[in-house]
Motif scaffolding. Structure first.
Motif, mmCIF file in Angstrom:
data_model
loop_
_atom_site.group_PDB
_atom_site.id
_atom_site.type_symbol
_atom_site.label_atom_id
_atom_site.label_comp_id
_atom_site.label_asym_id
_atom_site.label_seq_id
_atom_site.Cartn_x
_atom_site.Cartn_y
_atom_site.Cartn_z
ATOM 1 N N GLU A 29 0.834 -1.200 0.000
ATOM 2 C CA GLU A 29 0.000 0.000 0.000
ATOM 3 C C GLU A 29 0.870 1.253 0.000
ATOM 4 N N ARG A 30 1.923 1.241 0.821
ATOM 5 C CA ARG A 30 2.811 2.402 0.903
ATOM 6 C C ARG A 30 3.530 2.653 -0.422
ATOM 7 N N GLU A 31 3.921 1.581 -1.096
ATOM 8 C CA GLU A 31 4.652 1.742 -2.352
ATOM 9 C C GLU A 31 3.719 2.142 -3.482
ATOM 10 N N GLN A 32 2.538 1.545 -3.534
ATOM 11 C CA GLN A 32 1.587 1.877 -4.600
ATOM 12 C C GLN A 32 1.084 3.304 -4.481
ATOM 13 N N SER A 33 0.911 3.772 -3.255
ATOM 14 C CA SER A 33 0.448 5.145 -3.052
ATOM 15 C C SER A 33 1.586 6.147 -3.163
ATOM 16 N N GLU A 34 2.833 5.624 -3.274
ATOM 17 C CA GLU A 34 4.030 6.458 -3.360
ATOM 18 C C GLU A 34 4.167 7.370 -2.152
ATOM 19 N N SER A 35 3.595 6.927 -1.017
ATOM 20 C CA SER A 35 3.676 7.725 0.210
ATOM 21 C C SER A 35 4.958 7.425 0.977
ATOM 22 N N GLY A 36 5.487 6.219 0.762
ATOM 23 C CA GLY A 36 6.697 5.862 1.490
ATOM 24 C C GLY A 36 7.938 6.515 0.922
ATOM 25 N N GLY A 37 7.892 6.874 -0.367
ATOM 26 C CA GLY A 37 9.046 7.486 -0.998
ATOM 27 C C GLY A 37 10.258 6.582 -0.902
ATOM 28 N N THR A 38 11.393 7.166 -0.568
ATOM 29 C CA THR A 38 12.616 6.380 -0.388
ATOM 30 C C THR A 38 12.732 5.840 1.013
ATOM 31 N N PHE A 39 11.739 6.134 1.851
ATOM 32 C CA PHE A 39 11.798 5.753 3.267
ATOM 33 C C PHE A 39 11.595 4.258 3.455
ATOM 34 N N ALA A 40 10.518 3.728 2.915
ATOM 35 C CA ALA A 40 10.215 2.300 3.068
ATOM 36 C C ALA A 40 9.156 1.915 2.062
ATOM 37 N N GLY A 41 9.167 0.610 1.671
ATOM 38 C CA GLY A 41 8.201 0.168 0.687
ATOM 39 C C GLY A 41 7.852 -1.288 0.820
ATOM 40 N N SER A 42 7.629 -1.965 -0.296
ATOM 41 C CA SER A 42 7.126 -3.332 -0.293
ATOM 42 C C SER A 42 8.131 -4.344 0.262
ATOM 43 N N ARG A 43 9.421 -4.019 0.295
ATOM 44 C CA ARG A 43 10.403 -4.939 0.874
ATOM 45 C C ARG A 43 10.674 -4.625 2.348
ATOM 46 N N THR A 44 10.692 -3.340 2.681
ATOM 47 C CA THR A 44 11.087 -2.932 4.033
ATOM 48 C C THR A 44 10.028 -3.268 5.068
ATOM 49 N N PHE A 45 8.763 -3.065 4.743
ATOM 50 C CA PHE A 45 7.709 -3.305 5.728
ATOM 51 C C PHE A 45 7.612 -4.774 6.142
ATOM 52 N N PRO A 46 7.733 -5.748 5.231
ATOM 53 C CA PRO A 46 7.760 -7.139 5.694
ATOM 54 C C PRO A 46 8.931 -7.412 6.629
ATOM 55 N N LEU A 47 10.044 -6.717 6.404
ATOM 56 C CA LEU A 47 11.193 -6.887 7.299
ATOM 57 C C LEU A 47 10.899 -6.324 8.686
ATOM 58 N N PHE A 48 10.166 -5.206 8.739
ATOM 59 C CA PHE A 48 9.753 -4.675 10.038
ATOM 60 C C PHE A 48 8.920 -5.709 10.804
ATOM 61 N N ALA A 49 7.952 -6.315 10.086
ATOM 62 C CA ALA A 49 7.090 -7.324 10.710
ATOM 63 C C ALA A 49 7.895 -8.543 11.129
ATOM 64 N N LEU A 50 8.827 -8.979 10.280
ATOM 65 C CA LEU A 50 9.670 -10.130 10.607
ATOM 66 C C LEU A 50 10.534 -9.848 11.830
ATOM 67 N N TYR A 51 11.032 -8.646 11.925
ATOM 68 C CA TYR A 51 11.845 -8.233 13.080
ATOM 69 C C TYR A 51 11.031 -8.357 14.371
ATOM 70 N N GLY A 52 9.816 -7.794 14.356
ATOM 71 C CA GLY A 52 8.974 -7.871 15.551
ATOM 72 C C GLY A 52 8.579 -9.294 15.880
ATOM 73 N N ALA A 53 8.296 -10.102 14.847
ATOM 74 C CA ALA A 53 7.870 -11.485 15.068
ATOM 75 C C ALA A 53 8.991 -12.325 15.677
ATOM 76 N N LEU A 54 10.201 -12.200 15.163
ATOM 77 C CA LEU A 54 11.321 -12.995 15.682
ATOM 78 C C LEU A 54 11.672 -12.609 17.108
ATOM 79 N N VAL A 55 11.626 -11.320 17.396
ATOM 80 C CA VAL A 55 11.902 -10.890 18.775
ATOM 81 C C VAL A 55 10.848 -11.442 19.722
#
Length: 417
Positions: A29-55
């Motif tokens: 959603e962030r990448e399609q709406s171009e709201s994430g810009g260079t900050f985060a997108g379709s690859r970074t957000f799953p990594l955020f979730a994976l980080y929280g899940a593993l911890v």
């Protein structure tokens, strides 16, 4: 041999998949709406979730520290986003932190996974409706905005401060319950009011009646009657809107019954459902004779989040509750029915909630509560027909009376059975 379905490893993988999947959904959603810009997108957000899940899975006691550590690179990235893109919006940053928490929540338990799915869906919807939300906010006048804020503040501040028990000085009424019902009924109307802004009811007379019925069927009737006086050719569409708004009152009452006393729902659903069905069929016939797209504008519906009408409803509800209890004690069942009819002339919600509460407490039987609710609904339906005659044209009055008359007769027949 371990059952594959209950294998702990498979269960962990499932929860991990849920968390990462939610992260991927938000990232897309962030990448399609171009709201994430260079900050985060379709690859970074799953990594955020994976980080929280593993911890959460392997270092559950360190989840607070892990989120704090994540804040550091997010802050640096956010500062760079401001520097290079001149964008100070916090939405994507907050979404990133929430995504990490969603991953952790999904790993917590089965209940946590369900909560994560629900919250993740809500987050995705909120992110994707940016433009409609801003447009809606821009449409709200300053007076409406102030009224809503005052109402919400009063509800949040007053509700916890009210005693949650019967008070002798209030003749045994529970102040918190009364105020909670005020917030509940007003909230129903506000949801419909918000939908009216998004669904553009000016394009559909059916939506006009439905929205008007949840916000205020009486206000809708008055508005439609005035329209026919201004332009008599609109009597078909205005009659349909009045009838639809009146019919919506029945499922609205069922929602209130389901919330206050679920055990009463099936009993009340039979007569109110039958009245709704008769009304829908009759209104459908009326609809096919409607050839105009003219209808009520959204701004003709007032924001239900207003303090004075809310206080008025609270007062009516408290008075109806007291009268119903004493009428049943002094006059028996006939007293409840008389109160239901008189109360229904002004407001169905107050009587519906009152009888549902009394039935839940065992003060009256399920049959008496159901009959009282139907009587209140019939009385209010009669009022709508009377308003159509008094404030509108003869043509409007005749059509509304015929359709709502069928509804009233069906309700009376069910009461007689």
């Amino acid at each position: 041999m371990v059952d594959p379905v209950t294998d702990p490893f498979v269960e962990v993988l499932f929860h991990l998949f849920v968390g990462v999947g939610l992260g991927a959904l938000i990232g897309l959603e962030r990448e399609q709406s171009e709201s994430g810009g260079t900050f985060a997108g379709s690859r970074t957000f799953p990594l955020f979730a994976l980080y929280g899940a593993l911890v959460a899975a392997f270092f559950p006691t360190s989840i607070s520290l892990a989120i704090g550590v994540l804040v550091v690179p997010l802050t640096v990235a956010y500062a760079g986003k401001i520097w290079y893109e001149q964008d100070i919006g916090l939405t994507t940053l907050i979404a990133a932190l929430l995504t990490a928490l969603l991953g952790a929540t999904a790993m917590h338990s089965d209940t946590g996974a369900v909560v994560a799915i629900i919250v993740g869906g809500v987050i995705t919807v909120l992110l994707s409706v940016k433009d409609p939300i801003h447009e809606f906010a821009d449409q709200i006048e300053e007076t409406e905005r102030r009224a809503s804020v005052k109402f919400i503040v009063v509800v949040l501040v007053v509700l916890p401060a009210l005693p949650n028990h019967s008070l002798d000085v209030l003749y045994g009424l529970n102040p918190r319950f009364i105020w909670l019902m005020v917030a509940f009924v007003t909230g129903l109307g506000f949801v419909a009011y918000v939908l009216a802004q998004f669904l553009s009811p000016e394009r559909s007379i059916a939506v006009t009646g439905i929205i008007g019925g949840f916000v205020s069927s009486t206000a809708t009737t008055v508005s439609m009657a005035e329209k026919t006086v201004q332009n008599e050719r609109l009597y078909h569409v205005c009659a349909f809107a009045v009838v639809t708004a009146s019919i919506v009152m029945f499922p609205r009452a069922l929602i209130e019954v389901a919330v206050i006393n679920p055990d009463l729902f099936l009993s009340a659903a039979v007569p109110l459902g039958a009245m709704t069905l008769v009304g829908v069929v009759a209104a459908g016939t009326l609809y096919w004779r409607t050839t105009t797209d003219e209808t009520i504008e959204p701004n003709e519906l007032n924001n239900p989040f207003r303090l004075r009408p809310a206080l008025l409803f609270g007062t009516i509800f408290a008075v109806v509750l007291l009268i119903s209890e004493y009428a049943h004690e002094w006059l028996g069942t006939s007293g409840v029915y008389a109160t239901a009819f008189l109360s229904g002339l002004a407001d169905v919600d107050a009587m519906t909630i009152t009888l549902s509460k009394l039935a839940a407490e065992g003060t009256i039987s399920t049959e008496v509560a159901t009959t009282g609710i139907v009587i209140a609904a019939i009385a209010n339906t009669i009022v709508k027909a009377a308003l159509a005659w008094l404030l509108g044209t003869d043509r409007l009055g005749r059509r509304v009376t015929i359709v709502l008359g069928l509804v009233v007769v069906s309700g009376l027949l069910l009461l007689a059975i």
